[in-house]
Enzyme design. Structure first.
Site, PDB file in Angstrom:
ATOM      1  N   ILE A  16       0.845  -1.202   0.000  1.00 29.64           N
ATOM      2  CA  ILE A  16       0.000   0.000   0.000  1.00 29.64           C
ATOM      3  C   ILE A  16       0.879   1.250   0.000  1.00 29.64           C
ATOM      4  O   ILE A  16       0.612   2.209  -0.731  1.00 29.64           O
ATOM      5  CB  ILE A  16      -0.968  -0.031   1.210  1.00 29.64           C
ATOM      6  CG1 ILE A  16      -2.012  -1.143   0.999  1.00 29.64           C
ATOM      7  CG2 ILE A  16      -1.656   1.315   1.408  1.00 29.64           C
ATOM      8  CD1 ILE A  16      -2.944  -1.389   2.176  1.00 29.64           C
ATOM      9  N   TYR A 155      -2.949  -7.814  16.130  1.00 28.97           N
ATOM     10  CA  TYR A 155      -3.142  -6.892  15.000  1.00 28.97           C
ATOM     11  C   TYR A 155      -4.506  -6.207  15.077  1.00 28.97           C
ATOM     12  O   TYR A 155      -4.624  -4.996  14.879  1.00 28.97           O
ATOM     13  CB  TYR A 155      -3.017  -7.709  13.715  1.00 28.97           C
ATOM     14  CG  TYR A 155      -3.045  -6.956  12.421  1.00 28.97           C
ATOM     15  CD1 TYR A 155      -1.869  -6.431  11.863  1.00 28.97           C
ATOM     16  CD2 TYR A 155      -4.225  -6.799  11.694  1.00 28.97           C
ATOM     17  CE1 TYR A 155      -1.882  -5.777  10.644  1.00 28.97           C
ATOM     18  CE2 TYR A 155      -4.236  -6.141  10.471  1.00 28.97           C
ATOM     19  CZ  TYR A 155      -3.064  -5.638   9.954  1.00 28.97           C
ATOM     20  OH  TYR A 155      -3.076  -4.983   8.741  1.00 28.97           O
TER      21      TYR A 155
HETATM   22  N1  CAA Z   1     -13.014 -18.818  12.447  1.00 27.28           N
HETATM   23  C1  CAA Z   1     -13.182 -19.892  13.244  1.00 27.28           C
HETATM   24  N2  CAA Z   1     -12.331 -20.941  13.279  1.00 27.28           N
HETATM   25  C2  CAA Z   1     -11.247 -20.866  12.494  1.00 27.28           C
HETATM   26  C3  CAA Z   1     -11.003 -19.762  11.642  1.00 27.28           C
HETATM   27  C4  CAA Z   1     -11.947 -18.723  11.647  1.00 27.28           C
HETATM   28  N3  CAA Z   1     -11.793 -17.627  10.859  1.00 27.28           N
HETATM   29  N4  CAA Z   1      -9.854 -19.983  10.979  1.00 27.28           N
HETATM   30  C5  CAA Z   1      -9.389 -21.186  11.395  1.00 27.28           C
HETATM   31  N5  CAA Z   1     -10.243 -21.720  12.305  1.00 27.28           N
HETATM   32  C6  CAA Z   1     -10.109 -22.989  12.992  1.00 27.28           C
HETATM   33  C7  CAA Z   1      -9.579 -24.044  12.019  1.00 27.28           C
HETATM   34  O1  CAA Z   1     -10.649 -24.607  11.280  1.00 27.28           O
HETATM   35  C8  CAA Z   1      -8.904 -25.023  12.940  1.00 27.28           C
HETATM   36  O2  CAA Z   1      -9.901 -25.815  13.536  1.00 27.28           O
HETATM   37  P1  CAA Z   1      -9.591 -27.349  13.882  1.00 27.28           P
HETATM   38  O3  CAA Z   1      -8.474 -27.314  14.881  1.00 27.28           O
HETATM   39  O4  CAA Z   1     -10.889 -27.832  14.431  1.00 27.28           O
HETATM   40  O5  CAA Z   1      -9.198 -27.985  12.567  1.00 27.28           O
HETATM   41  C9  CAA Z   1      -8.336 -24.143  14.065  1.00 27.28           C
HETATM   42  O6  CAA Z   1      -9.098 -22.931  14.007  1.00 27.28           O
HETATM   43  C10 CAA Z   1      -6.860 -23.824  13.824  1.00 27.28           C
HETATM   44  O7  CAA Z   1      -6.727 -23.170  12.535  1.00 27.28           O
HETATM   45  P2  CAA Z   1      -5.394 -23.214  11.686  1.00 27.28           P
HETATM   46  O8  CAA Z   1      -5.179 -24.601  11.161  1.00 27.28           O
HETATM   47  O9  CAA Z   1      -5.425 -22.140  10.665  1.00 27.28           O
HETATM   48  O10 CAA Z   1      -4.291 -22.926  12.840  1.00 27.28           O
HETATM   49  P3  CAA Z   1      -2.798 -22.608  12.639  1.00 27.28           P
HETATM   50  O11 CAA Z   1      -2.215 -22.513  14.022  1.00 27.28           O
HETATM   51  O12 CAA Z   1      -2.159 -23.492  11.630  1.00 27.28           O
HETATM   52  O13 CAA Z   1      -2.789 -21.141  11.967  1.00 27.28           O
HETATM   53  C11 CAA Z   1      -3.175 -18.811  11.768  1.00 27.28           C
HETATM   54  C12 CAA Z   1      -3.282 -20.047  12.670  1.00 27.28           C
HETATM   55  C13 CAA Z   1      -1.684 -18.551  11.449  1.00 27.28           C
HETATM   56  C14 CAA Z   1      -3.709 -17.636  12.560  1.00 27.28           C
HETATM   57  C15 CAA Z   1      -3.958 -19.053  10.478  1.00 27.28           C
HETATM   58  O14 CAA Z   1      -5.277 -19.415  10.804  1.00 27.28           O
HETATM   59  C16 CAA Z   1      -4.028 -17.810   9.610  1.00 27.28           C
HETATM   60  O15 CAA Z   1      -3.071 -17.483   8.926  1.00 27.28           O
HETATM   61  N6  CAA Z   1      -5.168 -17.127   9.600  1.00 27.28           N
HETATM   62  C17 CAA Z   1      -5.374 -15.939   8.798  1.00 27.28           C
HETATM   63  C18 CAA Z   1      -5.138 -14.735   9.631  1.00 27.28           C
HETATM   64  C19 CAA Z   1      -5.415 -13.539   8.777  1.00 27.28           C
HETATM   65  O16 CAA Z   1      -6.492 -13.348   8.239  1.00 27.28           O
HETATM   66  N7  CAA Z   1      -4.409 -12.677   8.654  1.00 27.28           N
HETATM   67  C20 CAA Z   1      -4.570 -11.507   7.858  1.00 27.28           C
HETATM   68  C21 CAA Z   1      -3.231 -11.126   7.338  1.00 27.28           C
HETATM   69  S1  CAA Z   1      -3.371  -9.840   6.133  1.00 27.28           S
HETATM   70  C22 CAA Z   1      -3.671  -8.495   7.010  1.00 27.28           C
HETATM   71  O17 CAA Z   1      -3.668  -8.473   8.194  1.00 27.28           O
HETATM   72  C23 CAA Z   1      -3.943  -7.250   6.218  1.00 27.28           C
HETATM   73  C24 CAA Z   1      -5.234  -6.667   6.593  1.00 27.28           C
HETATM   74  O18 CAA Z   1      -5.235  -5.660   7.285  1.00 27.28           O
HETATM   75  C25 CAA Z   1      -6.489  -7.250   6.095  1.00 27.28           C
END
Ligand code: CAA
Length: 248
Positions: A16, A155
Site C-alpha cells: 500500500i 493486529y
Molecule cells: N473462524 C473460526 N475458526 C477458524 C477460523 C476462523 N476464521 N480460521 C481457522 N479456524 C479454525 C480451524 O478450522 C482449525 O480448527 P480445527 O483445529 O478444528 O481444525 C483451528 O481454528 C486452527 O486453525 P489453523 O489450522 O489455521 O491454525 P494454525 O495454528 O495453523 O494457523 C493462523 C493459525 C496462522 C492464525 C492461520 O489461521 C491464519 O493465517 N489465519 C489468517 C489470519 C489472517 O487473516 N491474517 C490476515 C493477514 S493480512 C492483514 O492483516 C492485512 C489486513 O489488514 C487485512
C-alpha cells in the site's frame, strides 16, 4: 525548501505504501518515504524497481518502533524541510497466531510498530501542523480492526486502537485546521496478504461480497482523497475499502 505540499509516508516500500507514494508524487506532492534503518540499499532498489527514482521523493531511514530515534529523525527532518503537510501512518506488520499460542514478543512487536508508532511519529508532526494552521493525518487501519480476525488478537487490537486515536486527535486538531482520518483496507493484493496460507486465503476471499482482493490503487486513492481538497471537510472518519467484507 519547496513550495510543494510535503507528504511523509511510513512503511513506504510496502504494497500500500508504494502505491500511496506513487499517487502522491503523480499528484504534485513531494514525498518523504520512510524505510527501516539498515535497509538503505533495498530502499534505493525499490525506487528503481517502482520507477520512482528521479521523482520528487526522498528516502528517510526511520524505525517507527523506536521512540527516541524517531523523535531525533523527525526533529531533523522538520528543521530541514520546514513543514510536513500530510502524514500517512502506514507502517504495519503482522505476527499472526491463535491467541492460545501467541507469544509476548508477537504481541509486543505488533503493538510497537502498528500502534505505539502513532505516538512517536504523529506527535512532532501534529504539533508542527497545528503551528502552521493546517495539515492532514491519515492512519492506515484495517477491516480486521473493525471486525476482529481469527489469529490476529494483536493486529486487530492495534488496528482498532488506531481508530480511537484517529477520533481523539481529530477532536484536538480541528481548531488548528488539522484533519485526522483512518482508511481501513480490506484484504488487499500485497505481499502481506499473499503470504497467507493458500487455503486460508481462499476461504477469506469466499466471504468477501466483491469476491476479490482490493488493488493497492483502490486503497491509495482513498488516502489521496483524504489528503486533498475534496477531503477537507472529513475528519475523525474511518473510510472502509473492503469490498463489502464488513459493513458498519
Ligand atoms: N473462524 C473460526 N475458526 C477458524 C477460523 C476462523 N476464521 N480460521 C481457522 N479456524 C479454525 C480451524 O478450522 C482449525 O480448527 P480445527 O483445529 O478444528 O481444525 C483451528 O481454528 C486452527 O486453525 P489453523 O489450522 O489455521 O491454525 P494454525 O495454528 O495453523 O494457523 C493462523 C493459525 C496462522 C492464525 C492461520 O489461521 C491464519 O493465517 N489465519 C489468517 C489470519 C489472517 O487473516 N491474517 C490476515 C493477514 S493480512 C492483514 O492483516 C492485512 C489486513 O489488514 C487485512
Amino acid at each position: 525548501m519547496t513550495d510543494k505540499k510535503i507528504a511523509l509516508v511510513t512503511g513506504a516500500a510496502g504494497g500500500i505504501g508504494t502505491e500511496v507514494c506513487r499517487l502522491f508524487v503523480n499528484n504534485g506532492y513531494k514525498v518523504l518515504a520512510t524505510h527501516r534503518p539498515g535497509k538503505e540499499q533495498q530502499a534505493a532498489n525499490w525506487l528503481q524497481e517502482e520507477g520512482l527514482a528521479g521523482q520528487d521523493i526522498k528516502l528517510l531511514a526511520l524505525d517507527v518502533a523506536d521512540h527516541d530515534a524517531t523523535a531525533e529523525v523527525l526533529a531533523d527532518t522538520l528543521r530541514e524541510m520546514g513543514h510536513i503537510d500530510v502524514l500517512v501512518n502506514n507502517a504495519g506488520i503482522t505476527r499472526d497466531a491463535t491467541f492460545k499460542r501467541m507469544s509476548w514478543e508477537q504481541w509486543k512487536e505488533v503493538m510497537d510498530t502498528n500502534l505505539n508508532s502513532l505516538f512517536s511519529v504523529s506527535q512532532p508532526i501534529f504539533n508542527q501542523m497545528c503551528e502552521q494552521g493546517g495539515g492532514r493525518i491519515i492512519n492506515i487501519s484495517s477491516v480486521n480492526g473493525l471486525k476482529g480476525q481469527f489469529g490476529q488478537a494483536n493486529y486487530s487490537a492495534a488496528k482498532a486502537g488506531m481508530i480511537g486515536f484517529t477520533k481523539a486527535l481529530a477532536a484536538e486538531g480541528a481548531r488548528f485546521g488539522v484533519t485526522v482520518n483512518a482508511v481501513a483496507p480490506g484484504y488487499t493484493a500485497t505481499p502481506m496478504v499473499t503470504a497467507i496460507r493458500e487455503d486460508v486465503l481462499d476461504s477469506i476471499k469466499a466471504t468477501i461480497p466483491l469476491k476479490r482482493l482490493a488493488t493497492t490503487e483502490e486503497v491509495a486513492g482513498a488516502v489521496l482523497y483524504l489528503a486533498g481538497e475534496y477531503g477537507g471537510y472529513v475528519t475523525g472518519e474511518t473510510l472502509s475499502v473492503n469490498g463489502g467484507l464488513y459493513m458498519q
